[in-house]
Design a protein around this motif. Structure first.
Motif, PDB file in Angstrom:
ATOM      1  N   GLY A   1       0.793  -1.228   0.000  1.00 34.77           N
ATOM      2  CA  GLY A   1       0.000   0.000   0.000  1.00 34.77           C
ATOM      3  C   GLY A   1       0.820   1.270   0.000  1.00 34.77           C
ATOM      4  N   ARG A   2       1.995   1.221   0.591  1.00 33.69           N
ATOM      5  CA  ARG A   2       2.808   2.442   0.690  1.00 33.69           C
ATOM      6  C   ARG A   2       3.576   2.734  -0.587  1.00 33.69           C
ATOM      7  NH1 ARG A   2       6.892   0.620   5.392  1.00 33.69           N
ATOM      8  NH2 ARG A   2       4.952  -0.297   6.130  1.00 33.69           N
ATOM      9  N   TRP A   3       3.725   1.725  -1.471  1.00 35.97           N
ATOM     10  CA  TRP A   3       4.545   1.898  -2.674  1.00 35.97           C
ATOM     11  C   TRP A   3       3.735   2.079  -3.958  1.00 35.97           C
ATOM     12  CZ3 TRP A   3       6.365  -2.140   0.741  1.00 35.97           C
ATOM     13  CH2 TRP A   3       7.508  -1.783   1.437  1.00 35.97           C
ATOM     14  N   LEU A   4       2.482   1.710  -3.942  1.00 38.10           N
ATOM     15  CA  LEU A   4       1.668   1.813  -5.149  1.00 38.10           C
ATOM     16  C   LEU A   4       0.527   2.797  -4.947  1.00 38.10           C
ATOM     17  CD1 LEU A   4       1.319  -1.923  -6.301  1.00 38.10           C
ATOM     18  CD2 LEU A   4       2.762  -0.145  -7.299  1.00 38.10           C
ATOM     19  N   PRO A   5       0.170   3.561  -5.989  1.00 42.65           N
ATOM     20  CA  PRO A   5      -0.985   4.446  -5.884  1.00 42.65           C
ATOM     21  C   PRO A   5      -2.268   3.640  -5.715  1.00 42.65           C
ATOM     22  CG  PRO A   5      -0.153   4.387  -8.128  1.00 42.65           C
ATOM     23  CD  PRO A   5       0.839   3.658  -7.294  1.00 42.65           C
ATOM     24  N   PRO A   6      -3.295   4.217  -5.113  1.00 42.57           N
ATOM     25  CA  PRO A   6      -4.537   3.479  -4.835  1.00 42.57           C
ATOM     26  C   PRO A   6      -5.164   2.855  -6.084  1.00 42.57           C
ATOM     27  CG  PRO A   6      -4.545   5.586  -3.687  1.00 42.57           C
ATOM     28  CD  PRO A   6      -3.352   5.598  -4.586  1.00 42.57           C
ATOM     29  N   GLU A   7      -5.042   3.544  -7.235  1.00 46.61           N
ATOM     30  CA  GLU A   7      -5.654   3.022  -8.456  1.00 46.61           C
ATOM     31  C   GLU A   7      -4.991   1.717  -8.908  1.00 46.61           C
ATOM     32  OE1 GLU A   7      -6.027   7.436  -8.200  1.00 46.61           O
ATOM     33  OE2 GLU A   7      -4.346   6.024  -8.175  1.00 46.61           O
TER      34      GLU A   7
END
Length: 333
Positions: free
Chosen positions: A95-101
């Motif tokens: 979750g911290r490395w990828l955008p929510p989309e």
């Protein structure tokens, strides 16, 4: 001298690369509200694809593979339980490395049904249980019309981006299920034509997918989604989809052996249980995420686009290895 043909570098991949490249260079061409108005064209195309799919479905083939309940339970459990759990675990860890989309896109990939055509083709190439593959691939597509939007609705609700689930089911019913059922009703008149002209229906399927991809990537480019997020999330997504495919292929193989499936059932289990459908995923994404802000549909669809090509490459190699096993010799007394 004629160069050898590389099976996975086919026309569809070339067309997809051309579509995404054009979207990056000149997004107004295919963006929603642009010159081509693809957001309306694709709705009609999706309905045609599912009508042809329904008309081409043989009930006799379904009946032939219906009795093997252990195989069906295996495939549907991997498709709609194991995969979504892996998607949730990946989201918690990355979750911290990828955008929510992109996280949503990866979970969407995990929530999709199995493929139909390529699962059956790979199972046939590997000399596996083709009737079982036909039944499970078709059953998976029908279940996915309900479970995929349900899973996505739960995800969005947890992210406090709740979207009305009833509206999603109405869209899926109108655009996918009703044309499919209409195709089944028209099968006595269309079935033989579809069998004779399979190459035409295949081109229609792929053409609609390309239009959806082009439209979503044009919207993403127009909203500067790619430049805004940088290269690192895209590279992580590529690595993640490859890792997911390797993990699921290993799991399906090991669990099928644990269940003591015969080789033919194992082949159907591995190919149907590890695949995800771009043919269903692209139309459903266009419906479920219609009107998504900031052109994010391109990011949401990126994981399934990458996984689709990877599964074709890897599974074609595995199918050829299965096909090389010695044939059983039946002695007549």
């Amino acid at each position: 001298m004629r160069l050898p043909r590389i099976p996975f570098l086919d026309g569809f991949l070339a067309a997809m690369l051309l579509a995404t490249g054009t979207a990056l260079v000149y997004p107004p061409l295919g963006a929603s509200g642009g010159w081509l108005h693809l957001e309306h064209v694709t709705n009609f195309g999706v309905a045609i694809v599912f009508l042809l799919s329904g008309a081409g479905l043989s009930r006799a083939n379904l009946k032939a593979g219906a009795a093997n309940w252990r195989l069906h339970l295996f495939v549907q459990s991997f498709t709609f339980i194991v995969f979504p759990l892996l998607g949730l675990l990946a989201a918690l860890g990355l979750g911290r490395w990828l955008p929510p989309e992109l996280l949503l896109g990866f979970f969407y990939l995990c929530a999709l049904p199995s493929t139909v055509s390529s699962s059956i083709a790979m199972t046939s190439m590997a000399r596996g249980n083709v009737a079982g593959a036909i039944f499970n691939a078709t059953l998976s597509s029908l279940i996915g019309m309900v479970l995929t939007p349900l899973y996505i609705s739960l995800w969005l609700h947890a992210a406090k981006q709740g979207t009305p689930l009833l509206d999603q089911f109405i869209k899926i019913g109108e655009q996918l299920l009703l044309p499919f059922l209409l195709g089944q009703l028209l099968r006595p008149w269309l079935g033989e034509w579809i069998v004779r002209h399979k190459h035409i229906t295949s081109k229609v399927d792929r053409g609609v997918i390309l239009l959806i991809v082009f439209n979503s990537f044009c919207d993403a480019s127009a909203a500067q989604v790619w430049t805004r997020n940088g290269v690192a999330p895209l590279l992580i997504t590529m690595a993640l989809t490859g890792l997911l495919l390797a993990l699921v292929l290993k799991l399906t193989h090991l669990v099928a052996r644990r269940f003591a499936f015969n080789t033919e059932d194992e082949i159907a289990a591995v190919f149907c249980g590890s695949k995800k459908s771009l043919a269903s995923g692209a139309p459903m994404a266009a419906l479920i995420f219609a009107g998504s802000a900031g052109g994010t549909l391109g990011l949401i669809m990126l994981p399934i686009m990458l996984y689709h090509q990877l599964q074709l490459i890897v599974c074609s190699v595995i199918a050829k290895r299965y096909a090389q096993r010695p044939a059983l010799v039946q002695h007549v007394s």
